[in-house]
Write a protein that holds these residues in place. Structure first.
Motif, PDB file in Angstrom:
ATOM      1  N   TRP A   1     -54.714 -36.958   5.580  1.00 59.47           N
ATOM      2  CA  TRP A   1     -54.843 -36.035   4.448  1.00 59.47           C
ATOM      3  C   TRP A   1     -55.969 -35.021   4.674  1.00 59.47           C
ATOM      4  CZ3 TRP A   1     -50.508 -36.168   2.396  1.00 59.47           C
ATOM      5  CH2 TRP A   1     -49.892 -37.310   1.877  1.00 59.47           C
ATOM      6  N   HIS A   2     -55.819 -33.860   4.059  1.00 63.36           N
ATOM      7  CA  HIS A   2     -56.768 -32.764   4.226  1.00 63.36           C
ATOM      8  C   HIS A   2     -58.170 -33.143   3.764  1.00 63.36           C
ATOM      9  CE1 HIS A   2     -58.489 -28.702   3.597  1.00 63.36           C
ATOM     10  NE2 HIS A   2     -57.643 -28.322   4.532  1.00 63.36           N
ATOM     11  N   ASN A   3     -58.265 -33.957   2.719  1.00 62.76           N
ATOM     12  CA  ASN A   3     -59.599 -34.280   2.193  1.00 62.76           C
ATOM     13  C   ASN A   3     -60.364 -35.286   3.051  1.00 62.76           C
ATOM     14  OD1 ASN A   3     -58.295 -36.684   1.538  1.00 62.76           O
ATOM     15  ND2 ASN A   3     -58.534 -36.448  -0.679  1.00 62.76           N
ATOM     16  N   ARG A   4     -59.739 -35.734   4.135  1.00 68.93           N
ATOM     17  CA  ARG A   4     -60.393 -36.683   5.026  1.00 68.93           C
ATOM     18  C   ARG A   4     -60.674 -36.093   6.414  1.00 68.93           C
ATOM     19  NH1 ARG A   4     -58.054 -39.511   1.041  1.00 68.93           N
ATOM     20  NH2 ARG A   4     -58.794 -41.643   0.591  1.00 68.93           N
ATOM     21  N   ILE A   5     -60.702 -34.768   6.482  1.00 73.55           N
ATOM     22  CA  ILE A   5     -60.981 -34.111   7.767  1.00 73.55           C
ATOM     23  C   ILE A   5     -62.382 -34.452   8.276  1.00 73.55           C
ATOM     24  CG2 ILE A   5     -61.444 -31.849   8.813  1.00 73.55           C
ATOM     25  CD1 ILE A   5     -59.183 -30.699   7.192  1.00 73.55           C
ATOM     26  N   PHE A   6     -63.341 -34.614   7.371  1.00 69.45           N
ATOM     27  CA  PHE A   6     -64.757 -34.676   7.729  1.00 69.45           C
ATOM     28  C   PHE A   6     -65.033 -35.634   8.891  1.00 69.45           C
ATOM     29  CE2 PHE A   6     -69.163 -36.001   7.362  1.00 69.45           C
ATOM     30  CZ  PHE A   6     -69.837 -34.832   7.068  1.00 69.45           C
ATOM     31  N   LEU A   7     -64.524 -36.849   8.821  1.00 71.13           N
ATOM     32  CA  LEU A   7     -64.856 -37.855   9.838  1.00 71.13           C
ATOM     33  C   LEU A   7     -63.840 -37.953  10.969  1.00 71.13           C
ATOM     34  CD1 LEU A   7     -66.178 -40.861   7.717  1.00 71.13           C
ATOM     35  CD2 LEU A   7     -67.510 -39.376   9.216  1.00 71.13           C
ATOM     36  N   MET A   8     -62.718 -37.255  10.867  1.00 69.28           N
ATOM     37  CA  MET A   8     -61.669 -37.446  11.862  1.00 69.28           C
ATOM     38  C   MET A   8     -62.092 -37.077  13.294  1.00 69.28           C
ATOM     39  SD  MET A   8     -59.135 -39.054  10.799  1.00 69.28           S
ATOM     40  CE  MET A   8     -58.491 -39.628   9.221  1.00 69.28           C
ATOM     41  N   PRO A   9     -62.824 -35.969  13.507  1.00 74.37           N
ATOM     42  CA  PRO A   9     -63.273 -35.708  14.888  1.00 74.37           C
ATOM     43  C   PRO A   9     -64.147 -36.834  15.435  1.00 74.37           C
ATOM     44  CG  PRO A   9     -63.523 -33.748  13.537  1.00 74.37           C
ATOM     45  CD  PRO A   9     -63.201 -34.871  12.598  1.00 74.37           C
TER      46      PRO A   9
ATOM     47  N   VAL B   1     -52.988 -41.994   9.647  1.00 69.11           N
ATOM     48  CA  VAL B   1     -54.376 -42.485   9.679  1.00 69.11           C
ATOM     49  C   VAL B   1     -55.070 -42.083   8.379  1.00 69.11           C
ATOM     50  CG1 VAL B   1     -56.578 -42.428  10.912  1.00 69.11           C
ATOM     51  CG2 VAL B   1     -54.441 -42.189  12.179  1.00 69.11           C
ATOM     52  N   SER B   2     -55.901 -42.966   7.862  1.00 66.03           N
ATOM     53  CA  SER B   2     -56.708 -42.616   6.704  1.00 66.03           C
ATOM     54  C   SER B   2     -57.975 -43.463   6.708  1.00 66.03           C
ATOM     55  CB  SER B   2     -55.937 -42.833   5.399  1.00 66.03           C
ATOM     56  OG  SER B   2     -56.639 -42.261   4.304  1.00 66.03           O
ATOM     57  N   TYR B   3     -58.904 -43.098   5.861  1.00 66.37           N
ATOM     58  CA  TYR B   3     -60.107 -43.920   5.684  1.00 66.37           C
ATOM     59  C   TYR B   3     -60.595 -43.782   4.252  1.00 66.37           C
ATOM     60  CZ  TYR B   3     -62.844 -39.577   6.216  1.00 66.37           C
ATOM     61  OH  TYR B   3     -63.364 -38.315   6.055  1.00 66.37           O
ATOM     62  N   ASP B   4     -61.364 -44.749   3.822  1.00 69.37           N
ATOM     63  CA  ASP B   4     -62.026 -44.696   2.526  1.00 69.37           C
ATOM     64  C   ASP B   4     -63.475 -45.106   2.703  1.00 69.37           C
ATOM     65  OD1 ASP B   4     -60.242 -43.897   0.296  1.00 69.37           O
ATOM     66  OD2 ASP B   4     -58.994 -45.503   1.099  1.00 69.37           O
ATOM     67  N   VAL B   5     -64.335 -44.548   1.866  1.00 73.42           N
ATOM     68  CA  VAL B   5     -65.768 -44.809   1.930  1.00 73.42           C
ATOM     69  C   VAL B   5     -66.239 -45.218   0.542  1.00 73.42           C
ATOM     70  CG1 VAL B   5     -68.023 -43.864   2.562  1.00 73.42           C
ATOM     71  CG2 VAL B   5     -65.970 -43.052   3.724  1.00 73.42           C
TER      72      VAL B   5
ATOM     73  N   PRO C   1     -68.695 -38.392   3.104  1.00 67.45           N
ATOM     74  CA  PRO C   1     -69.259 -39.744   3.045  1.00 67.45           C
ATOM     75  C   PRO C   1     -70.782 -39.711   3.003  1.00 67.45           C
ATOM     76  CG  PRO C   1     -67.607 -39.547   4.781  1.00 67.45           C
ATOM     77  CD  PRO C   1     -67.915 -38.157   4.320  1.00 67.45           C
ATOM     78  N   LEU C   2     -71.353 -40.665   2.298  1.00 61.40           N
ATOM     79  CA  LEU C   2     -72.796 -40.826   2.280  1.00 61.40           C
ATOM     80  C   LEU C   2     -73.206 -41.851   3.336  1.00 61.40           C
ATOM     81  CD1 LEU C   2     -73.481 -40.823  -1.567  1.00 61.40           C
ATOM     82  CD2 LEU C   2     -73.807 -38.957   0.071  1.00 61.40           C
TER      83      LEU C   2
ATOM     84  N   SER D   1     -71.413 -36.685  13.242  1.00 61.45           N
ATOM     85  CA  SER D   1     -71.602 -37.829  14.136  1.00 61.45           C
ATOM     86  C   SER D   1     -72.662 -38.789  13.609  1.00 61.45           C
ATOM     87  CB  SER D   1     -71.987 -37.340  15.537  1.00 61.45           C
ATOM     88  OG  SER D   1     -70.964 -36.529  16.090  1.00 61.45           O
ATOM     89  N   LEU D   2     -73.743 -38.237  13.060  1.00 61.79           N
ATOM     90  CA  LEU D   2     -74.806 -39.091  12.530  1.00 61.79           C
ATOM     91  C   LEU D   2     -74.314 -39.899  11.336  1.00 61.79           C
ATOM     92  CD1 LEU D   2     -77.999 -36.847  12.747  1.00 61.79           C
ATOM     93  CD2 LEU D   2     -77.525 -38.947  14.017  1.00 61.79           C
ATOM     94  N   ILE D   3     -73.617 -39.242  10.401  1.00 60.88           N
ATOM     95  CA  ILE D   3     -73.109 -39.971   9.242  1.00 60.88           C
ATOM     96  C   ILE D   3     -72.097 -41.027   9.681  1.00 60.88           C
ATOM     97  CG2 ILE D   3     -71.699 -39.762   7.153  1.00 60.88           C
ATOM     98  CD1 ILE D   3     -73.023 -37.098   6.610  1.00 60.88           C
ATOM     99  N   GLY D   4     -71.182 -40.653  10.559  1.00 58.15           N
ATOM    100  CA  GLY D   4     -70.183 -41.613  11.022  1.00 58.15           C
ATOM    101  C   GLY D   4     -70.792 -42.838  11.674  1.00 58.15           C
ATOM    102  N   SER D   5     -71.866 -42.635  12.444  1.00 55.05           N
ATOM    103  CA  SER D   5     -72.480 -43.753  13.160  1.00 55.05           C
ATOM    104  C   SER D   5     -73.250 -44.687  12.236  1.00 55.05           C
ATOM    105  CB  SER D   5     -73.416 -43.223  14.250  1.00 55.05           C
ATOM    106  OG  SER D   5     -74.512 -42.521  13.674  1.00 55.05           O
ATOM    107  N   THR D   6     -73.630 -44.226  11.040  1.00 55.65           N
ATOM    108  CA  THR D   6     -74.372 -45.094  10.119  1.00 55.65           C
ATOM    109  C   THR D   6     -73.451 -45.933   9.240  1.00 55.65           C
ATOM    110  OG1 THR D   6     -74.478 -43.518   8.267  1.00 55.65           O
ATOM    111  CG2 THR D   6     -76.192 -43.358   9.974  1.00 55.65           C
ATOM    112  N   LEU D   7     -72.170 -45.566   9.164  1.00 56.23           N
ATOM    113  CA  LEU D   7     -71.258 -46.273   8.269  1.00 56.23           C
ATOM    114  C   LEU D   7     -70.929 -47.661   8.814  1.00 56.23           C
ATOM    115  CD1 LEU D   7     -68.806 -43.341   7.418  1.00 56.23           C
ATOM    116  CD2 LEU D   7     -70.709 -44.191   6.056  1.00 56.23           C
ATOM    117  N   ARG D   8     -70.739 -48.600   7.908  1.00 54.47           N
ATOM    118  CA  ARG D   8     -70.360 -49.972   8.274  1.00 54.47           C
ATOM    119  C   ARG D   8     -68.834 -50.058   8.189  1.00 54.47           C
ATOM    120  NH1 ARG D   8     -72.479 -52.995   3.952  1.00 54.47           N
ATOM    121  NH2 ARG D   8     -72.813 -51.024   2.844  1.00 54.47           N
ATOM    122  N   TRP D   9     -68.200 -50.041   9.372  1.00 60.08           N
ATOM    123  CA  TRP D   9     -66.756 -49.876   9.448  1.00 60.08           C
ATOM    124  C   TRP D   9     -66.002 -51.210   9.411  1.00 60.08           C
ATOM    125  CZ3 TRP D   9     -64.223 -45.476   8.834  1.00 60.08           C
ATOM    126  CH2 TRP D   9     -64.912 -44.279   9.035  1.00 60.08           C
TER     127      TRP D   9
END
Length: 206
Positions: free
Chosen positions: A40-48, A145-149, A164-165, A10-18
């Motif tokens: 995709w499986h490699n993008r699970i981290f931010l999906m929740p 759905v997908s995302y890139d960082v 994501p950093l 949640s902290l990392i997601g909230s700092t990203l500029r979307w």
């Protein structure tokens, strides 16, 4: 550990500029019925985090996710449950039919579903049949759905898992819903599988 990882995600997601790429306008006008979110499986981290941020007011706020029966899957369950997600254990190699029946029941009861169609062991970026079967049985639309960082750590794993950093530029991409006809035969199912695979690839730059 589950709570700590939820806080970290949640902290990392909230700092990203979307930046949002949603040509079908699904964030503003999502289908009112249950949906199957495919990513995709490699993008699970931010999906929740993304689901809680963008779709938590949808319908009944009930989501079931498919998680493998492996030890890694057990660790993932600890995190997902802290986001109030229901975890259904199964994969193509173990408890596949049971998991499909359980997900079908939940979707028909009004839950959304989240599936990584190339998981849990790949091949990377190849859609397996399970998500197509679920969509055909329930008639729920699949939302790719997908995302890139811009800045991330890429783990040396089969899927090149992405962490994501903080404070990076990120893009969330959402494609139009895909429906599998109830009467679809093998050729139509394969065409839909390839269509979903190509859409998800097009949404993912890396």
């Amino acid at each position: 550990m589950g709570w700590l990882l939820r806080i970290l995600v949640s902290l990392i997601g909230s700092t990203l500029r979307w930046r949002i790429d949603d040509p079908a306008g699904l964030l503003a006008n999502a289908p009112q019925r249950s949906c199957i979110f495919a990513f995709w499986h490699n993008r699970i981290f931010l999906m929740p985090y993304l689901f809680r941020k963008h779709w938590s007011t949808r319908q009944r706020d009930r989501v079931a996710v498919l998680v493998s029966t492996s030890q890694d899957g057990a660790k993932l369950v600890r995190v997902l449950e802290r986001f109030d997600l229901i975890c259904v254990r199964g994969s193509s190699s173990r408890r596949g039919k049971e998991a499909l029946r359980e997900l079908t029941r939940l979707v028909e009861e009004g839950y959304d579903a989240g599936i990584t169609p190339d998981g849990p062991r790949g091949p990377k970026y190849r859609v397996q049949d399970g998500v197509i079967s679920l969509a055909q049985l329930t008639q729920a639309p699949i939302i790719p759905v997908s995302y890139d960082v811009a800045h991330k750590i890429t783990v040396n794993s089969w899927d090149a898992f992405m962490i994501p950093l903080p404070f990076s530029l990120a893009t969330l991409r959402i494609a139009a819903p895909l429906v599998v006809p109830r009467e679809a035969g093998e050729s139509v199912r394969e065409n839909k599988r390839l269509e979903l695979e190509n859409i998800l690839k097009s949404l993912s730059e890396s």
